[in-house]
Design a protein around this motif. Structure first.
Motif, PDB file in Angstrom:
ATOM      1  N   ALA A 160      37.248  32.595  51.939  1.00 30.90           N
ATOM      2  CA  ALA A 160      36.273  33.034  52.949  1.00 30.90           C
ATOM      3  C   ALA A 160      34.853  33.016  52.384  1.00 30.90           C
ATOM      4  CB  ALA A 160      36.639  34.441  53.424  1.00 30.90           C
ATOM      5  N   GLY A 161      34.681  32.463  51.186  1.00 28.30           N
ATOM      6  CA  GLY A 161      33.348  32.369  50.579  1.00 28.30           C
ATOM      7  C   GLY A 161      32.863  33.697  50.015  1.00 28.30           C
ATOM      8  N   ILE A 162      33.790  34.555  49.651  1.00 30.08           N
ATOM      9  CA  ILE A 162      33.421  35.897  49.190  1.00 30.08           C
ATOM     10  C   ILE A 162      33.813  36.066  47.721  1.00 30.08           C
ATOM     11  CG2 ILE A 162      33.918  38.374  49.502  1.00 30.08           C
ATOM     12  CD1 ILE A 162      34.475  37.589  52.514  1.00 30.08           C
ATOM     13  N   GLY A 163      32.842  36.378  46.899  1.00 33.87           N
ATOM     14  CA  GLY A 163      33.102  36.584  45.475  1.00 33.87           C
ATOM     15  C   GLY A 163      33.709  37.952  45.219  1.00 33.87           C
ATOM     16  N   THR A 164      34.548  38.045  44.210  1.00 29.58           N
ATOM     17  CA  THR A 164      35.111  39.331  43.793  1.00 29.58           C
ATOM     18  C   THR A 164      34.943  39.442  42.283  1.00 29.58           C
ATOM     19  OG1 THR A 164      37.292  38.312  43.590  1.00 29.58           O
ATOM     20  CG2 THR A 164      36.840  39.495  45.654  1.00 29.58           C
ATOM     21  N   GLY A 165      35.108  40.646  41.774  1.00 32.38           N
ATOM     22  CA  GLY A 165      35.014  40.861  40.331  1.00 32.38           C
ATOM     23  C   GLY A 165      36.180  41.726  39.868  1.00 32.38           C
ATOM     24  N   ILE A 166      36.360  41.825  38.561  1.00 26.71           N
ATOM     25  CA  ILE A 166      37.422  42.672  38.004  1.00 26.71           C
ATOM     26  C   ILE A 166      36.787  43.565  36.941  1.00 26.71           C
ATOM     27  CG2 ILE A 166      39.648  42.749  36.827  1.00 26.71           C
ATOM     28  CD1 ILE A 166      40.169  39.911  37.875  1.00 26.71           C
ATOM     29  N   HIS A 167      36.780  44.851  37.210  1.00 25.21           N
ATOM     30  CA  HIS A 167      36.176  45.814  36.274  1.00 25.21           C
ATOM     31  C   HIS A 167      37.197  46.877  35.903  1.00 25.21           C
ATOM     32  CE1 HIS A 167      32.850  44.120  38.700  1.00 25.21           C
ATOM     33  NE2 HIS A 167      32.285  44.047  37.514  1.00 25.21           N
ATOM     34  N   TYR A 168      38.008  46.611  34.858  1.00 28.27           N
ATOM     35  CA  TYR A 168      37.917  45.554  33.868  1.00 28.27           C
ATOM     36  C   TYR A 168      39.297  44.965  33.696  1.00 28.27           C
ATOM     37  CZ  TYR A 168      33.372  47.521  33.259  1.00 28.27           C
ATOM     38  OH  TYR A 168      32.098  47.960  33.521  1.00 28.27           O
TER      39      TYR A 168
ATOM     40  N   GLU B 170      46.484  50.871  31.999  1.00 27.59           N
ATOM     41  CA  GLU B 170      47.034  49.497  32.008  1.00 27.59           C
ATOM     42  C   GLU B 170      47.429  49.077  33.420  1.00 27.59           C
ATOM     43  OE1 GLU B 170      49.940  48.973  28.870  1.00 27.59           O
ATOM     44  OE2 GLU B 170      48.428  49.454  27.338  1.00 27.59           O
ATOM     45  N   ARG B 171      47.984  50.026  34.187  1.00 27.11           N
ATOM     46  CA  ARG B 171      48.350  49.680  35.578  1.00 27.11           C
ATOM     47  C   ARG B 171      47.089  49.368  36.384  1.00 27.11           C
ATOM     48  NH1 ARG B 171      52.204  53.715  34.790  1.00 27.11           N
ATOM     49  NH2 ARG B 171      50.868  55.302  35.723  1.00 27.11           N
ATOM     50  N   ALA B 172      46.064  50.173  36.198  1.00 26.98           N
ATOM     51  CA  ALA B 172      44.822  49.947  36.963  1.00 26.98           C
ATOM     52  C   ALA B 172      44.212  48.598  36.587  1.00 26.98           C
ATOM     53  CB  ALA B 172      43.825  51.074  36.696  1.00 26.98           C
ATOM     54  N   ALA B 173      44.189  48.301  35.303  1.00 30.78           N
ATOM     55  CA  ALA B 173      43.546  47.054  34.851  1.00 30.78           C
ATOM     56  C   ALA B 173      44.204  45.829  35.486  1.00 30.78           C
ATOM     57  CB  ALA B 173      43.583  46.963  33.332  1.00 30.78           C
ATOM     58  N   ALA B 174      45.489  45.955  35.804  1.00 24.00           N
ATOM     59  CA  ALA B 174      46.201  44.817  36.392  1.00 24.00           C
ATOM     60  C   ALA B 174      45.935  44.671  37.887  1.00 24.00           C
ATOM     61  CB  ALA B 174      47.705  44.982  36.144  1.00 24.00           C
ATOM     62  N   GLU B 175      45.391  45.723  38.519  1.00 24.31           N
ATOM     63  CA  GLU B 175      45.328  45.715  39.985  1.00 24.31           C
ATOM     64  C   GLU B 175      43.937  45.872  40.599  1.00 24.31           C
ATOM     65  OE1 GLU B 175      49.789  47.632  40.606  1.00 24.31           O
ATOM     66  OE2 GLU B 175      48.060  48.704  41.407  1.00 24.31           O
ATOM     67  N   VAL B 176      42.941  46.258  39.796  1.00 22.36           N
ATOM     68  CA  VAL B 176      41.633  46.547  40.407  1.00 22.36           C
ATOM     69  C   VAL B 176      40.904  45.267  40.818  1.00 22.36           C
ATOM     70  CG1 VAL B 176      41.215  48.808  39.355  1.00 22.36           C
ATOM     71  CG2 VAL B 176      40.590  46.736  38.084  1.00 22.36           C
ATOM     72  N   LEU B 177      40.196  45.378  41.910  1.00 20.74           N
ATOM     73  CA  LEU B 177      39.444  44.234  42.427  1.00 20.74           C
ATOM     74  C   LEU B 177      38.159  44.761  43.081  1.00 20.74           C
ATOM     75  CD1 LEU B 177      39.620  41.134  42.900  1.00 20.74           C
ATOM     76  CD2 LEU B 177      40.478  41.663  45.184  1.00 20.74           C
ATOM     77  N   SER B 178      37.026  44.249  42.616  1.00 22.75           N
ATOM     78  CA  SER B 178      35.729  44.739  43.109  1.00 22.75           C
ATOM     79  C   SER B 178      35.170  43.798  44.170  1.00 22.75           C
ATOM     80  CB  SER B 178      34.723  44.816  41.957  1.00 22.75           C
ATOM     81  OG  SER B 178      35.249  45.549  40.869  1.00 22.75           O
ATOM     82  N   LEU B 179      34.773  44.367  45.286  1.00 25.45           N
ATOM     83  CA  LEU B 179      34.187  43.584  46.390  1.00 25.45           C
ATOM     84  C   LEU B 179      32.664  43.462  46.217  1.00 25.45           C
ATOM     85  CD1 LEU B 179      36.093  44.971  49.509  1.00 25.45           C
ATOM     86  CD2 LEU B 179      36.667  43.049  48.017  1.00 25.45           C
ATOM     87  N   PRO B 180      32.032  42.564  46.940  1.00 28.19           N
ATOM     88  CA  PRO B 180      30.570  42.461  46.850  1.00 28.19           C
ATOM     89  C   PRO B 180      29.919  43.818  47.139  1.00 28.19           C
ATOM     90  CG  PRO B 180      31.446  40.604  48.077  1.00 28.19           C
ATOM     91  CD  PRO B 180      32.598  41.561  47.860  1.00 28.19           C
TER      92      PRO B 180
ATOM     93  N   ALA C 169      29.958  42.430  57.462  1.00 24.53           N
ATOM     94  CA  ALA C 169      30.966  42.182  58.510  1.00 24.53           C
ATOM     95  C   ALA C 169      31.946  41.097  58.077  1.00 24.53           C
ATOM     96  CB  ALA C 169      30.272  41.800  59.819  1.00 24.53           C
ATOM     97  N   ARG C 170      31.440  40.072  57.391  1.00 24.41           N
ATOM     98  CA  ARG C 170      32.343  39.014  56.903  1.00 24.41           C
ATOM     99  C   ARG C 170      33.313  39.561  55.873  1.00 24.41           C
ATOM    100  NH1 ARG C 170      28.983  34.260  54.610  1.00 24.41           N
ATOM    101  NH2 ARG C 170      30.983  33.722  53.645  1.00 24.41           N
ATOM    102  N   VAL C 171      32.803  40.403  54.955  1.00 20.49           N
ATOM    103  CA  VAL C 171      33.695  40.982  53.946  1.00 20.49           C
ATOM    104  C   VAL C 171      34.743  41.866  54.639  1.00 20.49           C
ATOM    105  CG1 VAL C 171      33.859  42.454  51.895  1.00 20.49           C
ATOM    106  CG2 VAL C 171      31.897  40.911  52.154  1.00 20.49           C
ATOM    107  N   CYS C 172      34.294  42.652  55.625  1.00 24.33           N
ATOM    108  CA  CYS C 172      35.233  43.538  56.335  1.00 24.33           C
ATOM    109  C   CYS C 172      36.311  42.723  57.053  1.00 24.33           C
ATOM    110  CB  CYS C 172      34.485  44.399  57.356  1.00 24.33           C
ATOM    111  SG  CYS C 172      33.500  45.683  56.578  1.00 24.33           S
ATOM    112  N   ALA C 173      35.909  41.619  57.653  1.00 20.49           N
ATOM    113  CA  ALA C 173      36.893  40.794  58.381  1.00 20.49           C
ATOM    114  C   ALA C 173      37.941  40.262  57.410  1.00 20.49           C
ATOM    115  CB  ALA C 173      36.191  39.652  59.104  1.00 20.49           C
ATOM    116  N   ALA C 174      37.494  39.788  56.249  1.00 18.51           N
ATOM    117  CA  ALA C 174      38.449  39.266  55.245  1.00 18.51           C
ATOM    118  C   ALA C 174      39.318  40.384  54.708  1.00 18.51           C
ATOM    119  CB  ALA C 174      37.680  38.581  54.117  1.00 18.51           C
TER     120      ALA C 174
END
Ligand SMILES: Cc1ncc(COP(=O)(O)O)c(C=O)c1O
Length: 374
Positions: free
Chosen positions: A310-318, A343-353, A364-369
Motif C-alpha cells: 500500500a506504499g506505507i513504510g514500517t519500522g522495527i524498534h527493535y 524476546e517475544r516483543a522483539a519478534a512481533e513489534v512493528l512501528s507505523l508511520p 487515512a491511508r494508513v488506517c485503511a491498510a
C-alpha cells in the motif's frame, strides 16, 4: 508493484525541516553570522529554554543522547566497579552508554503491555543481584516509544536501595506521568535530539536535564575535557558539545514541540480506532507522546509486505534485543526472567508511520491498510 499514490515513509525528518523552513533558515543564518560555532549564546539560550519548558533548573547540551547517558553516569560518580540496571528492549545506545562510563550493565525484562522495565523484576534483582556482579549503583528506566516507564513503582524500589535513577527520555520529550513531565522525576534525565526524535536537531545532539546544581556544573565540565576554566582540566573529561547551529535549530523546534506532540496524539487516536483490540496499551495516569506507534503482529514479514504493497513504510524498534546482539551475547548479565518478554516483543513489534507532518489523507491511508490487517 507500482503504487498509485506517493509512498509514506515511516519517519520523515525532512518534512519536519520543510514545515519550518523559513524559521530554521533564519536561525541558521543568525548562528552562522555570529562567528561563534561551539558553546556560545545559541547553546546557552537553548539550554535555558529547554530547562524552562521541562521544569528543571538546569539543562546541559552535549553531542548526542548516548553521551548524555554516559556523561550523567560519570557525573554521578558511577563507573568502573559499579553495575547499572536497564532494559534490553531499547536502543543499543542505553547499554553502550553504561559501558562507555566503565560500568557493567544488567538487563531487566519488560512489562509486555507497556514495553518498559518490569519493576517487580528490578526489585528482585536489587534484593538479590546476579552473582559476580559489582554493586548496582544506578537504574536507567527507558520511557520507550514516548510512554512513561512505571516510575511510581521503580522510584520507591530504587530509593529503598539507595540507587540513583537516570531517566532515558530519548523517546519521551513532553510525555507526562501523573501530570508531571518525564525528565523531572529523578537525579537527571537524558534526551537524544537525533533528527527523528520528537525534538530533533538536523544532525546529532543531546541534552541532560537536572535540578541538581552541582551535577549540572560537573556535566558542563565533563563534556569539555573537564574544564571549568578554559584549558585547565580539573578532571578527565571528553569532547561532547552541542554546536551552535544545532542549538539555533533546536530553539525553533522547541517552540513547536507541544503542537507536534498533540498532532502525534491525534494520529495515534485515528490509528487506535483502526487497530481496535490491537491498539497499543496506554499507561493509566500517563500521557503518551507517540515517538513510535507500535503494533504487535504474529506474522511480521506478512504485515510489512501488506503495508509495503500500500506504499506505507514500517519500522522495527527493535528487531534484536541488546543482550542477543552479536557484540553483547553471552556477556551481559540478565535478571531472573532472562528477558523472555523482551524476546517475544522483539519478534512481533512493528512501528507505523508517525510524525506530525503526516497529512490527514496519509493518516487515512494508513488506517485503511491497518483495518485490512486486523
Ligand atoms: C532509548 C534511547 N536511548 C538513547 C538513545 C541515544 O541517542 P543518540 O542516538 O542521540 O545517541 C536513543 C536514540 O537513538 C534512544 O532511542
Amino acid at each position: 508493484m507500482t503504487v498509485a499514490t506517493a509512498p509514506i515513509p515511516q519517519a520523515n525528518p525532512g518534512a519536519g525541516y520543510r514545515a519550518r523552513r523559513e524559521e530554521i533558515d533564519a536561525a541558521v543564518a543568525r548562528a552562522l553570522a555570529s562567528g561563534w560555532y561551539i558553546l556560545g549564546q545559541e547553546g546557552r539560550a537553548f539550554e535555558s529554554e529547554f530547562a524552562a519548558w521541562l521544569g528543571t533548573t538546569h539543562a546541559v547540551g552535549c553531542g548526542n543522547g548516548t553521551d548524555a547517558l554516559a556523561l550523567t553516569l560519570r557525573g554521578l560518580g558511577i563507573g568502573p566497579g559499579c553495575a547499572v540496571a536497564t532494559v534490553s528492549h531499547t536502543a543499543v545506545a542505553t547499554v553502550a552508554a553504561i559501558e562507555m562510563a566503565g560500568a557493567v550493565p544488567v538487563l531487566i525484562d519488560i512489562d509486555p503491555r507497556h514495553y518498559t522495565m518490569d519493576p517487580a523484576e528490578l526489585a528482585a534483582v536489587l534484593d538479590a543481584p546476579p552473582p559476580g556482579l559489582p554493586p548496582i549503583r544506578a537504574v536507567i528506566p527507558v520511557h520507550l516509544y514516548g510512554q512513561a516507564a512505571d516510575l511510581d513503582a521503580i522510584l520507591p524500589v530504587c530509593a529503598r536501595h539507595g540507587v540513583a535513577v537516570i531517566e532515558d527520555c530519548a523517546q519521551a520529550h513532553g510525555a507526562t506521568l501523573d501530570g508531571r513531565k518525564l525528565g523531572t522525576f529523578a537525579a537527571a534525565a537524558c534526551f537524544s535530539l537525533y533528527p527523528t526524535k520528537n525534538l530533533g536537531a538536523l544532525g546529532d545532539g543531546g541534552i541532560i536535564a537536572t535540578s541538581d546544581e552541582h551535577l549540572a556544573g560537573r556535566l558542563s565540565a565533563l563534556r569539555q575535557y573537564g574544564w571549568k576554566q578554559h584549558y585547565i582540566s580539573d578532571e578527565v573529561g571528553v569532547n561532547s558539545r552541542l554546536d551552535e547551529l544545532q542549538a539555533a535549530i533546536l530553539r525553533v523546534k522547541l517552540t513547536h514541540l507541544d503542537e507536534g506532540n498533540a498532532r502525534r496524539q491525534d494520529i495515534a487516536t485515528a490509528y487506535d480506532d483502526a487497530a481496535g483490540a490491537r491498539a497499543p496499551s496506554r499507561r493509566a495516569g500517563a500521557s503518551h507522546v507517540f515517538h513510535q506507534y507500535v503494533l504487535r503482529v504474529a506474522d511480521r514479514p506478512a504485515a510489512q509486505a501488506h503495508f509495503r504493497a500500500a506504499g506505507i513504510g514500517t519500522g522495527i524498534h527493535y528487531p534484536v534485543p541488546v543482550h542477543a546482539q552479536p557484540a553483547y551475547r553471552g556477556r551481559v548479565a540478565l535478571g531472573p526472567a532472562r528477558c523472555a518478554a523482551t524476546e517475544r516483543a522483539a519478534a512481533e513489534v512493528l512501528s507505523l508511520p508517525m510524525y506530525p507532518e503526516l497529512t490527514d489523507a496519509e493518516v487515512a491511508r494508513v488506517c485503511a491498510a491497518l483495518r485490512e490487517l486486523v
